[in-house]
Design an enzyme around this catalytic site. Structure first.
Site, PDB file in Angstrom:
ATOM      1  N   PRO A 126      28.335  41.688  -6.133  1.00 57.14           N
ATOM      2  CA  PRO A 126      27.693  42.587  -6.877  1.00 57.14           C
ATOM      3  C   PRO A 126      28.873  43.506  -7.856  1.00 57.14           C
ATOM      4  CG  PRO A 126      27.406  43.597  -4.832  1.00 57.14           C
ATOM      5  CD  PRO A 126      27.653  42.146  -4.573  1.00 57.14           C
ATOM      6  N   GLU A 153      29.603  43.404   4.058  1.00 59.55           N
ATOM      7  CA  GLU A 153      30.384  44.394   3.257  1.00 59.55           C
ATOM      8  C   GLU A 153      31.105  43.474   2.259  1.00 59.55           C
ATOM      9  OE1 GLU A 153      29.442  47.561   2.618  1.00 59.55           O
ATOM     10  OE2 GLU A 153      28.049  47.267   3.928  1.00 59.55           O
ATOM     11  N   ARG A 195      20.646  22.878 -15.139  1.00 62.19           N
ATOM     12  CA  ARG A 195      19.645  22.333 -16.105  1.00 62.19           C
ATOM     13  C   ARG A 195      20.480  22.202 -17.464  1.00 62.19           C
ATOM     14  NH1 ARG A 195      18.149  26.294 -19.396  1.00 62.19           N
ATOM     15  NH2 ARG A 195      15.828  25.646 -19.946  1.00 62.19           N
ATOM     16  N   ASP A 210      15.991  27.843 -25.840  1.00 60.96           N
ATOM     17  CA  ASP A 210      15.615  28.925 -24.739  1.00 60.96           C
ATOM     18  C   ASP A 210      15.961  30.192 -25.012  1.00 60.96           C
ATOM     19  OD1 ASP A 210      14.978  27.497 -22.603  1.00 60.96           O
ATOM     20  OD2 ASP A 210      16.923  27.173 -21.762  1.00 60.96           O
TER      21      ASP A 210
HETATM   22  N1  ADE Z   1      25.585  39.413  -3.480  1.00 58.83           N
HETATM   23  C1  ADE Z   1      24.996  40.804  -3.272  1.00 58.83           C
HETATM   24  N2  ADE Z   1      24.666  41.228  -4.199  1.00 58.83           N
HETATM   25  C2  ADE Z   1      24.897  40.442  -5.333  1.00 58.83           C
HETATM   26  C3  ADE Z   1      24.782  40.322  -6.646  1.00 58.83           C
HETATM   27  N3  ADE Z   1      23.956  41.279  -7.448  1.00 58.83           N
HETATM   28  N4  ADE Z   1      25.214  39.303  -7.378  1.00 58.83           N
HETATM   29  C4  ADE Z   1      25.843  38.149  -6.891  1.00 58.83           C
HETATM   30  N5  ADE Z   1      26.283  38.228  -5.541  1.00 58.83           N
HETATM   31  C5  ADE Z   1      25.679  39.353  -4.570  1.00 58.83           C
END
Ligand code: ADE
Length: 306
Positions: A126, A153, A195, A210
């Site tokens: 994230p 984590e 794809r 797309d």
């Molecule tokens: N791992 C945990 N959350 C994630 C996300 N939002 N994007 C990519 N990998 C992740």
């Protein structure tokens, strides 16, 4: 394209006991991965267009069980974080050994920078850069992608730092939310990437039309915009008619109508994307600006509002 995935959940990808990998001292990756057809309609790599591309051999998927590089009897892959705090961090020694083995399986020992095509390591997190259609198109041009799925984590930060000395590494997020691990993010990215590979989609034009106009090349007519509404038979369904312009047979008029609808939808739900297209000198023509002004989204000229 070759795709390696390192994970503690090979089952997620339908690889299960067929996942590759070997413990220390046994020479790293133990040979070719489970043939893609062995995913046999199971998991995100075994079904639909990706499954077929794997079965044809256009994409060589190899799923590796990270625990095979753990050295203790419990196959431990995580430990408590230095500095305290909640959760666990994935161990650098286990990840280091796994990546050494998977990278060496390219047939080149030592530093891969000397090896011609080391590929690219993609670490879903994230905290990464946002995944996008442009990134999918860039990845579709790579000959090899290696995905490192973190859990808990995350992975000890030295793993990415060290890997960067050997090959290009991207830390990538699929959205502003936190998943329990990288596996789902890898499935999402692979679907978007695969794809775009030649022959995978069947109708090559559909990628260009797309949302986001995501072809591998220059990008299609819909570049930066969301796709508008689509219809099929019957012409009338539950009293709702298909827009008559689509039955006109006039391809120029139909193309213009589709672009108008795209602009209206994008202005309604993703004004940030319209602003981005408007900032491109070649992004909008006069009719586009007219449609956007009618939609309450004036751009350009003295009406510049965004
Ligand atoms: N791992 C945990 N959350 C994630 C996300 N939002 N994007 C990519 N990998 C992740």
């Amino acid at each position: 394209m070759r795709v390696d995935i390192v994970t503690i959940f090979p089952d997620y990808f339908g690889a299960g006991a067929g996942a590759t990998g070997a413990g220390p001292g046994s020479g790293g990756v133990s040979g070719p991965g489970r043939p893609s057809e062995a995913f046999g309609g199971v998991g995100p790599l075994g079904v639909s267009l990706i499954g077929k591309a794997g079965a044809r051999g256009d994409i060589d998927f190899r799923v590796h069980d990270l625990r095979k590089w753990a050295t203790d009897v419990h196959h431990t892959v995580d430990d408590t974080p230095f500095g305290g705090g909640p959760g666990m961090v994935m161990k650098p020694d286990v990840w280091g050994a796994a990546l050494d083995a998977v990278l060496a399986d390219a047939g080149t020992p030592g530093r891969l920078a000397e090896a011609g095509t080391p590929g690219r390591l993609v670490v879903p997190t994230p905290s990464g850069v946002p995944f996008s259609q442009d990134l999918a198109a860039a990845y579709a041009k790579e000959s090899r992608l290696i995905f490192a799925c973190g859990r808990y984590e995350g992975i000890d930060s030295r793993v990415v730092a060290e890997a960067r000395t050997r090959l290009p590494v991207d830390e990538v997020s699929i959205g502003d939310y936190v998943l329990a691990g990288g596996e789902v993010a890898v499935a999402v990215m692979l679907e978007a990437i695969c794809r775009l590979l030649p022959g995978v989609l069947g109708n090559e034009r559909s990628a260009a039309d797309d949302s986001f106009g995501g072809g591998v090349g220059e990008g299609g007519r819909m570049r930066g915009l969301l796709e508008g509404p689509v219809y099929t038979r019957p012409r009338s369904w539950r009293g709702i008619e298909v827009p008559s312009v689509l039955l006109s047979g006039d391809h120029g008029v139909i193309a213009r109508w589709r672009r108008d609808e795209s602009l209206r939808r994008t202005a309604a739900v993703r004004p940030d994307l319209v602003s981005r297209v408007a900032a491109d000198p070649d992004g909008l023509d006069a009719r586009d600006r007219e449609v956007l002004a009618e939609a309450g989204f004036p751009v350009g000229g003295e009406n510049m509002a965004h």
